[in-house]
Design a protein around this motif. Structure first.
Motif, PDB file in Angstrom:
ATOM      1  N   ASP A 341      -4.803  -9.322  15.216  1.00 17.72           N
ATOM      2  CA  ASP A 341      -6.259  -9.185  15.184  1.00 17.72           C
ATOM      3  C   ASP A 341      -6.689  -8.228  14.080  1.00 17.72           C
ATOM      4  N   HIS A 344      -6.132 -10.087  10.773  1.00 22.67           N
ATOM      5  CA  HIS A 344      -7.129 -11.141  10.617  1.00 22.67           C
ATOM      6  C   HIS A 344      -8.484 -10.556  10.237  1.00 22.67           C
ATOM      7  N   ASP A 374     -11.868 -20.292  16.834  1.00 22.01           N
ATOM      8  CA  ASP A 374     -11.502 -19.075  16.108  1.00 22.01           C
ATOM      9  C   ASP A 374     -11.120 -19.341  14.653  1.00 22.01           C
ATOM     10  N   ARG A 375     -11.267 -20.592  14.205  1.00 23.15           N
ATOM     11  CA  ARG A 375     -11.010 -20.974  12.810  1.00 23.15           C
ATOM     12  C   ARG A 375      -9.553 -20.781  12.400  1.00 23.15           C
TER      13      ARG A 375
END
Length: 400
Positions: A341, A344, A374-375
């Motif tokens: 996370d 990203h 979330d692509r």
């Protein structure tokens, strides 16, 4: 006066379309390849022999060893892209491409690299659309950045505008190839031009531009290099599809189309699309601690001409990306946690369209990033061999 670097096509006459290179000219490129690979590898071998003899190597020597290997690797990758142009199997597509957006995307992708080197990039980009092969355009702009960043001594200026008449899109890259503190003669002769300006990367820029039908013109004068690329096929207001009044703010952009899906312009042979290696030169980072999964991903995309690096954890991926972003990251599902996370969020804050591909164990339907909330693109490990090349082609084409 502009200097004329000794390249096969001859930039001094670049406003005339150059013919295809003959065997002798490609022989010159192969000879140059040998020099650019042999030199760094010789330095690396010296370092290794010193390590064997002494049993130790200092931090500076280790850095020099790494740089030598990296230089040889880059020369090999550039030659792979040149061989793509020379193969006779290249299929060009003509599609509508927003040149300004692609240029800004490339600059954003390279921003960490420019900041790490202390290079300021000035952008003066008019909004311009052209008809071109999106894959080759992306490769061309990245090659220009590679070449300019390797040669500039201060800043880099990128300007995009239109010529008065006949109207063409004009991209100008300007930088100082000599330190301004040293001063320079009013006119720089060919012998004063640094050899690095005529490297394999320059050959790649020249041949990619000519293959696309763009016109390259390079001037080296008074320590300043000026590269101009002219793209003749612009999208004018008359050729744009009309948009109903009030619909502009509501209209969502169409999903990107992989370059290979467009109708071929030339060389319409029946060879598989991957023979053209549309992603040659793109950089993929693999993140997994499992050697067998890393090898499986590499085997699936080996034919695509990608530059591939691998790390074992998200923390290592974060450290890797601090020096410069790859074009895409493929990672295993078990690493999708807080560390991912952070990575990203850090990367997408800089490049919102950056490509992440999650590789899952078990049965999993292949999903493109445009189909997930979330692509993130997702693919099952069992489908890597069949589907990963197509997924990468789509995901990495989003920047085009």
């Amino acid at each position: 006066m502009p200097s004329s670097p000794p390249t096969a096509a001859g930039t001094a006459a670049a406003n005339d379309m150059a013919p295809r290179l003959n065997d002798a000219q490609w022989g010159d490129i192969v000879q140059q390849l040998g020099a650019e690979i042999a030199g760094p590898l010789s330095h690396a071998l010296e370092r290794i022999q010193e390590l064997i003899a002494t049993g130790q190597i200092d931090r500076q020597g280790l850095r020099a060893l790494r740089e030598s290997v990296a230089q040889a690797r880059e020369a090999g990758m550039v030659t792979q892209q040149l061989s793509r142009l020379a193969s006779g199997r290249l299929r060009l597509s003509r599609e509508r491409v927003h040149l300004t957006q692609v240029m800004r995307g490339v600059l954003a992708q390279r921003s960490r690299e420019t900041q790490a080197r202390g290079i300021q990039v000035r952008q003066m980009l008019q909004p311009i659309e052209i008809m071109a092969d999106g894959s080759l355009l992306f490769s061309l702009l990245n090659a220009v950045m590679d070449w300019a960043l390797a040669n500039t001594h201060s800043s880099l200026e990128m300007r995009l505008d239109l010529t008065p008449w006949p109207t063409k899109a004009r991209l100008v890259c300007r930088f100082a190839h000599r330190s301004l503190d040293l001063g320079s003669a009013p006119t720089v002769t060919l012998s004063d031009t640094p050899e690095s300006l005529n490297s394999l990367t320059w050959r790649l820029i020249e041949q990619t531009a000519l293959t696309m039908g763009a016109l390259p013109l390079r001037e080296d004068e008074a320590g300043i290099t000026l590269l101009t690329l002219e793209f003749p096929h612009i999208v004018s207001e008359e050729t744009r599809a009309p948009v109903p009044a009030g619909a502009a703010s509501q209209q969502a952009p169409a999903p990107p189309v992989p370059p290979s899906s467009a109708p071929p312009m030339e060389r319409d042979d029946q060879l598989p699309a991957h023979n053209s290696k549309p992603l040659a030169g793109c950089h993929l980072l693999i993140v997994t601690p499992r050697k067998e999964l890393r090898q499986q991903i590499q085997d699936a995309v080996r034919h695509m001409g990608l530059i591939i690096d691998s790390v074992g954890s998200m923390n290592e991926a974060l450290a890797f990306c601090e020096e410069g972003l790859p074009h895409g990251i493929a990672f295993e599902q078990s690493l999708h946690g807080p560390d991912f996370d952070r990575l990203h969020a850090d990367v997408t804050a800089e490049v919102p369209s950056f490509s992440f591909i999650e590789v899952r164990d078990g049965e999993q339907q292949t999903q493109l990033s445009t189909a997930t909330p979330d692509r993130l693109a997702r693919i099952s490990r069992t489908n890597l061999g069949d589907a990963l090349p197509s997924v990468l082609l789509f995901e990495l084409s989003k920047a085009i």
